[in-house]
Enzyme design. Structure first.
Site, PDB file in Angstrom:
ATOM      1  N   ASN A   1       0.875  -1.062   0.042  1.00 41.81           N
ATOM      2  CA  ASN A   1      -0.193   0.212  -0.093  1.00 41.81           C
ATOM      3  C   ASN A   1       0.957   1.318  -0.077  1.00 41.81           C
ATOM      4  O   ASN A   1       1.576   1.513   1.135  1.00 41.81           O
ATOM      5  CB  ASN A   1      -1.021  -0.052   1.258  1.00 41.81           C
TER       6      ASN A   1
ATOM      7  N   ARG B   1      -2.585  -2.168  -3.497  1.00 44.48           N
ATOM      8  CA  ARG B   1      -3.687  -1.453  -3.088  1.00 44.48           C
ATOM      9  C   ARG B   1      -3.725  -0.237  -4.026  1.00 44.48           C
ATOM     10  O   ARG B   1      -2.801   0.622  -4.001  1.00 44.48           O
ATOM     11  CB  ARG B   1      -3.869  -1.297  -1.671  1.00 44.48           C
TER      12      ARG B   1
ATOM     13  N   HIS C   1     -12.990   2.429   0.116  1.00 42.14           N
ATOM     14  CA  HIS C   1     -12.808   1.469   1.100  1.00 42.14           C
ATOM     15  C   HIS C   1     -13.521   0.267   0.679  1.00 42.14           C
ATOM     16  O   HIS C   1     -14.045  -0.570   1.456  1.00 42.14           O
ATOM     17  CB  HIS C   1     -13.705   1.865   2.305  1.00 42.14           C
TER      18      HIS C   1
ATOM     19  N   ARG D   1     -11.257  14.619   8.207  1.00 40.42           N
ATOM     20  CA  ARG D   1     -11.979  14.976   7.023  1.00 40.42           C
ATOM     21  C   ARG D   1     -13.201  15.471   7.594  1.00 40.42           C
ATOM     22  O   ARG D   1     -14.058  14.703   8.378  1.00 40.42           O
ATOM     23  CB  ARG D   1     -12.103  13.767   6.102  1.00 40.42           C
TER      24      ARG D   1
ATOM     25  N   GLU E   1      -7.907  -5.311   5.338  1.00 47.34           N
ATOM     26  CA  GLU E   1      -8.065  -4.996   3.978  1.00 47.34           C
ATOM     27  C   GLU E   1      -6.725  -5.933   3.346  1.00 47.34           C
ATOM     28  O   GLU E   1      -6.892  -6.161   2.078  1.00 47.34           O
ATOM     29  CB  GLU E   1      -7.848  -3.556   3.750  1.00 47.34           C
TER      30      GLU E   1
END
Ligand code: ADP
Length: 399
Positions: free
Chosen positions: A8, A92, A181, A242, A385
């Site tokens: 990632n 990813r 996601h 965020r 993940e």
């Protein structure tokens, strides 16, 4: 035993794991690593091998150096990429645009296609491409697979995927809801039917991925029909830093009246807002402590977070019509029992009843937290993940 390497790559960091794709979600990977501050005067590499931690602090010029050096450290401990049998490298990739809905075996053409999507994800895809290029150079003989964060949402119905803005401008500029996601939402939603003892095709569910980034999705028969993140991962729920959904007019106001530049507004909304922007911290453990200490900003931030979460849950219940399960996952969803309790409070009228004792149990594998007579089942299911990417990459590499 065969393993998968999962990468990632961020703009100044690389996270990676070497793991058994057949492992359980809670199993420790063989290797997990984090390369940070790439391109800065002082960088750092932290690698955990079979539970033991190794750290080095040194300048890391670029992603290539970061990965080479990590592999060197792993090799010194007998778990380098040539010491263990790695059958696939899973990457990813944040944005798959309209092109990629499924994981893709990477060749030169696929790299170019991911590069073409950069305008849609200028903060993420360039680093993802860097990671792919570097890893393919270092490990040319292993199949590399791109797994897209947007993939699970690629076939959402137009009513959920399109924005009510000028159709010509939207079409010409790729403006639509892509969702993010997706790997986690898919991984979780695939486990829920077995927990319910139902045929996956008949299950309507809501997945709440509450981590530092947060998103929720409505899933019908295994297909996402709506999700809270939008064209970018800034939309939807209140997150660690965020803002989630806001009136877009705020941006014009900050630009015209407060005199902020577009880049400043971008940073403000992505990095200096959300829970942190309102309370000063973005970790829910600290936030909880501040609330207990009587901090009113922390209390207000928490209430805004919960209010927005409940708004989405309510709207997805209507979108789905009938809901079989609501599932909490990711750092906050799996660990912050107070968030689960407050998000699900006073919804008996809608068939949702939490069992406080079940909700109190520590995070240890998939579990139900609703009462036996709750019409809607509420679960906590740990996400992973990396494992999901490892499974997808290995499956595609085998073909
Ligand atoms: P990311 O989006 O970075 O993958 P994670 O899913 O790992 O995030 O979630 C990280 C967040 O989970 C932390 O910022 C913190 O708010 C929350 N968290 C982790 N552990 C706990 C805990 N024991 N109690 C409450 N919150 C927790």
């Amino acid at each position: 035993m065969t393993y998968a390497l999962v990468l990632n790559s961020g703009s100044s960091s690389i996270k990676f794991q070497v793991l058994d794709p057949t492992a359980d979600a809670n199993d420790e990977p063989l290797v997990s690593g984090l390369v940070e501050q790439i391109g800065e005067p002082q960088g750092s590499i932290t690698i955990k091998i079979r539970g033991e931690k190794y750290s080095v602090q040194e300048p890391i010029a670029d992603h290539s150096v970061g990965l080479e050096r990590s592999f060197q450290i792993m090799t010194e401990h007998g778990v380098g990429p040539h010491d263990v049998d790695i059958s696939a490298v899973g990457h990813r990739v944040v944005h798959g645009g309209k092109v990629f809905s499924e994981p893709e075996l990477i060749n030169d053409q696929v790299v170019e296609m991911i590069r073409d999507i950069i305008p849609l994800a200028p903060l993420h895809n360039p680093a993802n491409v860097d990671g792919i290029v570097v890893a393919r150079e270092i490990l040319p003989d292993i199949p590399h697979v791109a797994v897209f964060d947007t993939g699970f949402f690629a076939d959402m119905p137009p009513a959920a995927a399109l924005y009510a803005i000028n159709a010509k401008v939207a079409g010409e500029n790729g403006v639509r809801r892509y969702g993010f996601h997706g790997t986690s939402h898919e991984f979780i939603s695939q486990q829920v039917p077995a927990l319910l003892g139902k045929d996956p095709k008949s299950v309507n569910q809501i997945v709440l991925h509450l981590g530092n980034g947060a998103s929720c999705s409505a899933v019908q028969g295994g297909h996402a029909i709506d999700t809270s993140m939008g064209m970018t991962p800034l939309a939807g729920l209140v997150m660690g830093t965020r803002c989630g959904d806001i009136d877009p007019g705020i941006i014009f106001h900050l630009y015209r009246t407060a005199g902020l530049s577009i880049d400043e507004i971008d940073t403000l909304l992505n990095r200096q807002s959300g829970i942190k922007g309102m309370s000063g911290v973005n970790d829910f453990r600290e936030l909880r402590q501040m609330i207990e200490d009587g901090d009113t900003d922390a209390w207000s931030a928490y209430n805004i977070y919960i209010h927005q979460l409940r708004r989405y849950i309510g709207s997805y219940m209507i979108a789905l019509g009938r809901v079989d399960a609501i599932t909490f996952t990711a750092g906050v969803g799996e660990n912050a029992k107070f968030v689960r309790e407050d998000a699900m409070a006073d919804l008996e009228m809608y068939g949702i009843k939490i069992d406080p004792e079940r909700n109190d149990l520590p995070n240890d594998g998939p579990r139900e937290i609703s009462t036996d007579d709750s019409a809607v089942k509420v679960f906590v299911v740990p996400t992973n993940e990396e494992l999901a990417i490892a499974q997808k990459a290995t499956a595609l590499a085998k073909k």
